[in-house]
Design a protein around this motif. Structure first.
Motif, PDB file in Angstrom:
ATOM      1  N   UNK A  39       0.841  -1.039  -0.047  1.00 32.13           N
ATOM      2  CA  UNK A  39      -0.216   0.213   0.141  1.00 32.13           C
ATOM      3  C   UNK A  39       0.705   1.162  -0.023  1.00 32.13           C
ATOM      4  N   UNK A  40       2.031   1.327   0.786  1.00 34.77           N
ATOM      5  CA  UNK A  40       2.898   2.309   0.859  1.00 34.77           C
ATOM      6  C   UNK A  40       3.334   2.562  -0.647  1.00 34.77           C
ATOM      7  N   UNK A  41       3.963   1.481  -1.234  1.00 31.25           N
ATOM      8  CA  UNK A  41       4.359   1.719  -2.429  1.00 31.25           C
ATOM      9  C   UNK A  41       3.433   2.293  -3.637  1.00 31.25           C
ATOM     10  N   UNK A  42       2.279   1.842  -3.449  1.00 36.00           N
ATOM     11  CA  UNK A  42       1.240   2.247  -4.274  1.00 36.00           C
ATOM     12  C   UNK A  42       1.141   3.662  -4.014  1.00 36.00           C
ATOM     13  N   UNK A  43       1.082   4.265  -2.926  1.00 35.65           N
ATOM     14  CA  UNK A  43       0.967   5.582  -2.546  1.00 35.65           C
ATOM     15  C   UNK A  43       2.040   6.474  -3.273  1.00 35.65           C
ATOM     16  N   UNK A  44       3.290   5.900  -3.057  1.00 37.11           N
ATOM     17  CA  UNK A  44       4.633   6.510  -3.832  1.00 37.11           C
ATOM     18  C   UNK A  44       4.476   6.634  -5.229  1.00 37.11           C
ATOM     19  N   UNK A  45       4.095   5.858  -5.825  1.00 41.00           N
ATOM     20  CA  UNK A  45       3.798   5.579  -7.290  1.00 41.00           C
ATOM     21  C   UNK A  45       2.654   6.590  -7.610  1.00 41.00           C
ATOM     22  N   UNK A  46       1.623   6.512  -6.987  1.00 37.21           N
ATOM     23  CA  UNK A  46       0.610   7.800  -7.105  1.00 37.21           C
ATOM     24  C   UNK A  46       1.188   8.957  -7.365  1.00 37.21           C
ATOM     25  N   UNK A  47       2.021   9.337  -6.158  1.00 35.25           N
ATOM     26  CA  UNK A  47       2.503  10.824  -6.086  1.00 35.25           C
ATOM     27  C   UNK A  47       3.479  11.138  -6.970  1.00 35.25           C
ATOM     28  N   UNK A  48       3.829   9.925  -7.863  1.00 30.51           N
ATOM     29  CA  UNK A  48       4.575  10.245  -9.180  1.00 30.51           C
ATOM     30  C   UNK A  48       3.738  10.357 -10.334  1.00 30.51           C
ATOM     31  N   UNK A  49       2.542  10.452 -10.201  1.00 28.11           N
ATOM     32  CA  UNK A  49       1.581  10.649 -11.302  1.00 28.11           C
ATOM     33  C   UNK A  49       1.830   9.499 -12.189  1.00 28.11           C
ATOM     34  N   UNK A  50       1.818   8.240 -11.633  1.00 27.16           N
ATOM     35  CA  UNK A  50       1.773   7.018 -12.486  1.00 27.16           C
ATOM     36  C   UNK A  50       0.511   6.336 -12.039  1.00 27.16           C
ATOM     37  N   UNK A  51      -0.673   6.598 -12.119  1.00 31.05           N
ATOM     38  CA  UNK A  51      -2.129   6.285 -11.933  1.00 31.05           C
ATOM     39  C   UNK A  51      -2.229   4.798 -12.072  1.00 31.05           C
ATOM     40  N   UNK A  52      -2.195   4.401 -13.235  1.00 30.51           N
ATOM     41  CA  UNK A  52      -2.438   2.885 -13.554  1.00 30.51           C
ATOM     42  C   UNK A  52      -1.506   2.188 -12.902  1.00 30.51           C
ATOM     43  N   UNK A  53      -0.164   2.413 -12.532  1.00 35.48           N
ATOM     44  CA  UNK A  53       0.994   1.606 -12.008  1.00 35.48           C
ATOM     45  C   UNK A  53       0.394   1.417 -10.477  1.00 35.48           C
ATOM     46  N   UNK A  54      -0.145   2.734 -10.001  1.00 32.74           N
ATOM     47  CA  UNK A  54      -0.275   2.755  -8.615  1.00 32.74           C
ATOM     48  C   UNK A  54      -1.655   1.840  -8.330  1.00 32.74           C
ATOM     49  N   UNK A  55      -2.626   1.775  -9.290  1.00 42.08           N
ATOM     50  CA  UNK A  55      -3.933   1.019  -9.025  1.00 42.08           C
ATOM     51  C   UNK A  55      -3.539  -0.471  -9.177  1.00 42.08           C
ATOM     52  N   UNK A  56      -2.656  -0.779  -9.892  1.00 46.63           N
ATOM     53  CA  UNK A  56      -2.337  -2.350  -9.987  1.00 46.63           C
ATOM     54  C   UNK A  56      -1.444  -2.807  -8.942  1.00 46.63           C
ATOM     55  N   UNK A  57      -0.690  -1.867  -8.208  1.00 47.38           N
ATOM     56  CA  UNK A  57       0.202  -2.104  -6.921  1.00 47.38           C
ATOM     57  C   UNK A  57      -0.598  -2.268  -5.834  1.00 47.38           C
ATOM     58  N   UNK A  58      -1.666  -1.209  -5.800  1.00 48.94           N
ATOM     59  CA  UNK A  58      -2.855  -1.160  -4.855  1.00 48.94           C
ATOM     60  C   UNK A  58      -3.632  -2.617  -4.779  1.00 48.94           C
ATOM     61  N   UNK A  59      -4.057  -2.876  -6.242  1.00 46.11           N
ATOM     62  CA  UNK A  59      -4.881  -4.219  -6.241  1.00 46.11           C
ATOM     63  C   UNK A  59      -4.138  -5.414  -5.480  1.00 46.11           C
ATOM     64  N   UNK A  60      -2.531  -5.280  -5.742  1.00 46.97           N
ATOM     65  CA  UNK A  60      -1.647  -6.308  -5.152  1.00 46.97           C
ATOM     66  C   UNK A  60      -1.955  -6.265  -3.591  1.00 46.97           C
ATOM     67  N   UNK A  61      -1.857  -4.931  -3.219  1.00 43.65           N
ATOM     68  CA  UNK A  61      -1.858  -4.855  -1.618  1.00 43.65           C
ATOM     69  C   UNK A  61      -3.001  -5.374  -1.086  1.00 43.65           C
ATOM     70  N   UNK A  62      -4.180  -5.369  -1.568  1.00 41.71           N
ATOM     71  CA  UNK A  62      -5.478  -5.622  -1.138  1.00 41.71           C
ATOM     72  C   UNK A  62      -5.454  -7.351  -1.288  1.00 41.71           C
ATOM     73  N   UNK A  63      -4.728  -7.983  -2.257  1.00 43.26           N
ATOM     74  CA  UNK A  63      -4.847  -9.284  -2.463  1.00 43.26           C
ATOM     75  C   UNK A  63      -4.111  -9.954  -1.402  1.00 43.26           C
ATOM     76  N   UNK A  64      -3.135  -9.191  -0.614  1.00 40.21           N
ATOM     77  CA  UNK A  64      -2.478  -9.824   0.422  1.00 40.21           C
ATOM     78  C   UNK A  64      -2.939  -9.700   1.748  1.00 40.21           C
TER      79      UNK A  64
END
Length: 73
Positions: A39-64
Motif C-alpha cells: 500500500x505504501x509503494x502504491x501511494x508513492x507511485x501515485x504521487x509520481x503521477x503514475x496512476x495506472x501503475x499505482x492502481x495495480x500495486x494497490x490491487x496487489x496490496x489488497x490481495x495480500x
C-alpha cells in the motif's frame, strides 16, 4: 553551503520523491507478503503521477490481506 551547527537544534531533511519510492520498493522486496508495504509503494507511485501503475500495486496490496479481513471484533 552547509548549515552551521546549533546545539539543541534538530535539522529536518525530507527525502525526495525518488528516495521515497526507492524505500517503498525496498520494503516490498523485504516484506513481499505485507499489505502495508504494498500500500505504501502504491501511494508513492501515485504521487509520481503514475496512476495506472499505482492502481495495480494497490490491487496487489489488497490481495495480500487475510481472507477473513475485516472481521467483527
Amino acid at each position: 553551503m552547509s548549515p552551521s551547527f546549533q546545539p539543541g537544534k534538530v535539522l529536518e531533511t525530507r527525502p525526495t520523491p525518488g528516495q521515497e519510492l526507492a524505500w517503498a520498493q525496498a520494503r516490498v522486496k523485504a516484506y513481499p507478503t505485507s499489505p502495508y508495504a504494498w500500500a505504501h509503494a502504491a501511494r508513492e507511485v501515485f504521487h509520481q503521477h503514475r496512476c495506472q501503475e499505482a492502481l495495480e500495486v494497490r490491487r496487489q496490496a489488497v490481495s495480500k490481506l487475510p481472507g477473513e479481513w475485516p472481521r467483527e471484533e
